[in-house]
Design an enzyme around this catalytic site. Structure first.
Site, PDB file in Angstrom:
ATOM      1  N   LYS A 193       0.443  -1.139   0.043  1.00 55.61           N
ATOM      2  CA  LYS A 193       0.507  -0.457  -0.232  1.00 55.61           C
ATOM      3  C   LYS A 193       1.234   1.267  -0.294  1.00 55.61           C
ATOM      4  CE  LYS A 193      -3.241   2.108   2.275  1.00 55.61           C
ATOM      5  NZ  LYS A 193      -4.671   1.813   3.682  1.00 55.61           N
TER       6      LYS A 193
ATOM      7  N   SER B 206      -9.597   1.356   3.200  1.00 58.80           N
ATOM      8  CA  SER B 206      -8.784   2.386   2.678  1.00 58.80           C
ATOM      9  C   SER B 206      -7.879   1.304   1.642  1.00 58.80           C
ATOM     10  CB  SER B 206      -7.593   3.089   3.647  1.00 58.80           C
ATOM     11  OG  SER B 206      -6.833   2.210   3.922  1.00 58.80           O
TER      12      SER B 206
ATOM     13  N   SER C 296     -10.066  -1.326   7.252  1.00 57.71           N
ATOM     14  CA  SER C 296      -9.698  -0.927   5.427  1.00 57.71           C
ATOM     15  C   SER C 296      -8.368  -2.025   5.140  1.00 57.71           C
ATOM     16  CB  SER C 296      -8.397   0.545   5.850  1.00 57.71           C
ATOM     17  OG  SER C 296      -9.629   2.040   5.923  1.00 57.71           O
TER      18      SER C 296
END
Length: 550
Positions: free
Chosen positions: A130, A211, A235
């Site tokens: 990420k 996210s 997330s």
């Protein structure tokens, strides 16, 4: 503005290393042909670069050990998939940047395998990160924001160094909800100023959830062997739910947060996405370790395992006491509830003792109370300012600087939604404020002693289960997420672990079930989640449909 020039440079550099694969990209139909039945029971010798879809980490490792292909060839194969699926074809937009050193790293690992053998199960395995996880290399780390495009971290995040030490090939950075979805109250999950909107690989106009949207979508689409996301509240597990993969959100402190762009030191943690529980467990074990730069990891000594695959037990549900949470975490989606009932029956058929209901008594206070947001606002200002000060960006050193950047670049950063949460956080004071201290104490009481731990102890449970979320909603940049419900908040405020596993499909969209437990219960949750996965085997690869058929 100089930053606008930086944006153009970013667009040119976004897919460094992919140009050579553009003309040799396979067609979308070829990648969509495999079925779960074609991948079950394979050995390493059955996996080749033309039969890569749904290959597990163990299968990839076995194939490299048997000489079927090299790490360089494996990286190249994934780069072809990325070029065909993410950059072209359905254009998932799940990957922001390819590591320009990936092939060199793979080549060095191939030589090491030849001369001294593999380091372990991740040797030569491509993993995506990420974009809020620091790497001290030629890639950016921006949390999806254009504000951080002009600087790079001075060193790897602790977990990145652990992955490198384990022999993983850091393949690239994934798209994400900008600033980990803590910027606006009506954002579209999976959108970032740097990368635009990430798509859901099952039905492209559906949301991948955030996210860690790119992490979940890329793993689901077989663009790497696995990926690393981060979670503050939902997330990791929400993208796992929406993209039909496994997500492990560990106990806060099992993995170091140093070198990860923060929201909250009380709730943040990294964690893996994998297509199967075994893959996620293998990646998790490679990242553990006590980090002097993250005091929260000190209690993990003696509680962490470098090999979580040892807890994979296909009979792990037999005799297990499983509590069913319903109040506050069901009833928002008929399709989710239908699949949840089937999942409960599957666990019962696998030998589990089902206690139904086993509701979290504080769930209404957790969902409706203000204390979680209060803590996050205080933490975000404090923790982000500390991170930016250490990063030494020439222009962005505080949250106030980020707010000012967004205002100055509103056409790119604030086009679809604002920064209300930033402004609310900026108004908060110090972590010594009574409001903050009281809210944090309340969170721990509601999530731990009177919440999850109370249910586990009252019914002598091994774990609690609840639906992870609903089928993915249509992406809506104008109005934001159409979020219906979830079950992650009790564990989020408690700092406790979750594992989301696919439990079925509704209209072609995956839906997950969450196993939750007390602190440091990852071995138990992995055992139960793996047994459920083996009993149901509902995972199937995405078909990249443009929209939901009527």
């Amino acid at each position: 503005m100089p930053r606008r020039a930086g944006r153009a440079t970013m667009n040119r550099r976004r897919f460094i290393g992919l140009g050579m694969f553009a003309t040799m990209a396979p067609t979308l139909a070829r990648w969509a042909q495999a079925t779960p039945a074609a991948t079950q029971g394979r050995t390493g010798g059955d996996v080749d670069l033309a039969n890569l879809e749904e290959a597990t980490i163990a299968e990839l490792q076995a194939a490299m050990e048997e000489g079927g292909f090299t790490a360089v060839e494996l990286v190249n194969a994934y780069l072809e998939r990325i070029a065909a699926i993410d950059q072209d074809g359905p254009r998932l937009n799940s990957i922001l940047e390819i590591n320009p050193d990936a092939l060199d790293i793979a080549q060095a690992l191939d030589e090491e395998r030849r001369t001294s053998g593999a380091r372990g199960p991740l040797h030569g395995i491509p993993i995506l990160l990420k974009d809020n996880i620091d790497t001290a290399d030629r890639m950016h780390t921006t949390a999806g924001s254009l504000a951080l495009m002009n600087s790079t971290p001075a060193r790897d995040a602790f977990i990145v160094q652990r992955l490198r030490d384990a022999g993983a090939v850091i393949l690239g950075k994934t798209n994400m909800s900008e600033w980990a979805n803590f910027r606006s109250t009506r954002s579209s999950s999976g959108w970032s100023g740097r990368g635009g909107q990430c798509e859901n690989p099952y039905i492209l106009d559906r949301n991948p959830c955030g996210s860690s949207s790119g992490s979940g979508a890329a793993t689901a689409a077989n663009l790497a062997a696995g990926s690393i996301g981060t979670e503050t509240d939902g997330s990791i597990v929400c993208p796992a739910n929406a993209n039909g993969v496994v997500g492990i959100k560990p106990t806060v402190g099992l993995l170091s947060r140093s070198g990860i762009i923060p929201i909250s030191h009380n709730q943040d943690t990294a964690g893996p996405h994998g297509r199967v529980v075994a893959d996620a467990a293998a990646i998790l074990g490679a990242m553990v370790g006590v980090d002097p730069d993250d005091p929260a990891t000190a209690p993990s000594a003696g509680r962490a395992y470098t090999d979580y695959t040892q807890f994979l037990d296909p009979n792990g549900l037999r005799g297990a006491r499983i509590g069913v949470a319903r109040q506050g975490v069901t009833g928002y989606s008929e399709e989710t509830d239908r699949l949840f009932e089937q999942a409960i029956q599957a666990m019962r058929d696998a030998g589990a003792i089902i206690i139904d209901p086993a509701d979290i008594p504080t769930i209404s206070e957790i969902k409706n109370g203000p204390t979680e947001l209060t803590v996050l606002l205080y933490d975000f200002k404090h923790d982000l300012n500390a991170y930016l000060a250490a990063r030494n960006d020439p222009d962005v050193r505080t949250l106030a600087d980020v707010i000012a950047f967004n205002e100055a670049n509103a056409d790119q950063e604030l086009r679809w939604f604002g920064q209300e949460l930033f402004l609310m956080a900026q108004e908060k004071g110090e972590l010594t404020d009574p409001e903050y201290i009281e809210a944090l104490e309340t969170n721990h009481r509601l999530g731990r002693t009177e919440g999850i731990d109370a249910v586990l102890q009252a019914h002598q449970l091994d774990a609690i289960v609840a639906p992870t979320g609903s089928p993915a909603w249509p992406t809506d940049l104008v109005n934001g997420d159409h979020f219906l419900g979830a079950s992650s908040s009790p564990a989020a405020i408690a700092g406790y672990p979750l594992i989301s596993v696919p439990m079925g499909f509704a209209f072609g969209l995956p839906v997950g079930i969450t196993f939750m437990g007390t602190a440091w219960s990852e071995p138990t949750l992995i055992r139960l989640a793996y047994a459920f996965e083996q009993a149901t085997k509902v995972r199937r690869p995405p078909r990249f449909l443009p929209t939901l058929a009527e």
